[in-house]
Design an enzyme around this catalytic site. Sequence first.
Site, short mmCIF file in Angstrom:
data_model
loop_
_atom_site.label_atom_id
_atom_site.label_comp_id
_atom_site.label_asym_id
_atom_site.label_seq_id
_atom_site.Cartn_x
_atom_site.Cartn_y
_atom_site.Cartn_z
N ASP A 108 -14.82 -11.22 12.81
CA ASP A 108 -13.69 -10.75 12.02
C ASP A 108 -13.79 -9.26 11.72
O ASP A 108 -13.48 -8.81 10.62
CB ASP A 108 -13.57 -11.56 10.71
CG ASP A 108 -12.24 -11.33 10.00
OD1 ASP A 108 -11.34 -10.73 10.60
OD2 ASP A 108 -12.13 -11.74 8.83
N ARG A 142 0.80 -1.23 0.00
CA ARG A 142 0.00 0.00 0.00
C ARG A 142 0.83 1.28 0.00
O ARG A 142 0.26 2.36 -0.05
CB ARG A 142 -0.98 -0.02 1.17
CG ARG A 142 -1.97 -1.18 1.04
CD ARG A 142 -3.14 -1.11 2.00
NE ARG A 142 -4.03 -2.21 1.73
CZ ARG A 142 -4.11 -3.32 2.48
NH1 ARG A 142 -3.37 -3.45 3.56
NH2 ARG A 142 -4.93 -4.29 2.15
#
Length: 532
Positions: free
Chosen positions: A301, A130
């Site tokens: 999650d 990223r």
Amino acid sequence: MKTTISAVAAFVLMLAPLGAQVAYMRLANGTADDGQWLSYSGSYRSERFSPLTQISRENVKRLRPMWLYQPPGTGALEVTPVVADGVMYVTAGAPATVVALDLKSGRPLWEWSRPIPDTVHNLGFHRVNRGVAILYGQVYGGTLDCDLVALDARSGVKRWEVHVAANASGHSITAAPLALDGKIVVGVSGGEAGIRGFLDAYDAKRGTRLWRFWTVPSRGEKGNDTWEGESWVHGGAPTWLTGSYDPALKLLYWGTGNPGPDWNGDARRGDNLFSCSLVALDVETGTLRWHFQFTPHDVHDWDANQIPVLVDTEIAGRPRAIVATANRNGFFYALDRKTGEFVLGAPYAKQTWAKGLDATGRPLLVPGMEPSEKGTLVYPSLQGSTNWASPAYSPMTGLFYVPVREMGSYYFKSDVEYEAGTYYTGGSERRLDEESWGAVRALDVKTGAVAWDFRLPSPSWAGVMATAGNLVFSGSNEGNFFALDATTGKPLWQFQTGGPIRSGPISFLADGKQHVAVAGGHVVFVFALDPE
């Protein structure tokens, strides 16, 4: 491993800018350093707000592509470019690649690349990178096999490389590091592999590790009693997105991921600190000053790695220095930046797991929303109401702009045993893709109330940027890069990139002219205004 520098580098370096001679004070000044984009989120405040005004809602329709660049490798890029002193730095995940581009033309100045083993573990995420950090004439990036590398900003020559953790057990680096005063801070991925998460700081010049903060406390440490038995050993809580920093308080703010195993919490009863939390660390020592847990004992999650944004505003008639974040669990939060005190919270997307938040910000659970063998329908999906795609904040409008994912899932629970380097999830999901959609959503930072909504055909993975030209830029899975009126959400301009947008837009000056850049598919596009 073999590394390469572009063969033309020796020639183009004679013509190139000096490179990123970025001192710490330039980073601390943030967007006051006009015309640059010096870090992953634009500044330590992580507002992703550009103070440039040449491109405005009145003339944005004249925006046209000026140049583009395609790095090595394949797959949709997730990089946010960094811009300093006439150079743009772009990364790709596999092979591990950092490229320096001339800002005016897109011409490569140098390229550093090394192979990634075919056996590299990337459990739960794509083979992406990223971005980079810059400091002291060096460029810093992470690799999928979990190394941190420092490169000379002018030549691309490697200055040092350190091995952060073992990839064989699931550790990896996909996030852009954060450059501080003499330090490079980097987090790790691997929550689906049952790692024990941590955040590291390294000496920027030498690469020696200065401190490590474990996001899952060991026996005898604060918070370990929130883990049943020895479940903390593989407790997860990775640190896989870039954090924020307050130079005045010398506090580093970083989000943490899900506990392990993801969907079966039977063996880890308790709140499971410091998973799904925002931690505020003393930047000199890495010691914990405060924490706030968004989803205690998470079984869906819902990582809390979303970018924390530092905002100075007035709430209920009182000046407040806050950390604002739209969490994966469907709630928007504002916390006191110094103490971590819960200031306010509100749902910003469809969620069915909590009745609301109590006075301390703790969720009031709806019974029966845990994963089950037959499947339990819950909103949001495990990908969350938002995910890693960055939000933005405009101090001009007072609005917090979020890339939203409206989707539910059936959550399934199963037994699981830990095995190094494999999935440690304890279940699965079945997403309701046919009923899903996305949006760029504007929230009033003082209340969390929705101000406007720009709907997208599918849940978004694109980041958002706001500008002083009263614009908001973002993208879609369908490849559209677009600009909205920051006050009303009215669409003003769009461009079809030909590939899904899974990156964050930026804005910068080149030759005194404002540009906007974004990655669409496997290409970096750079735009500027056509002359009238």
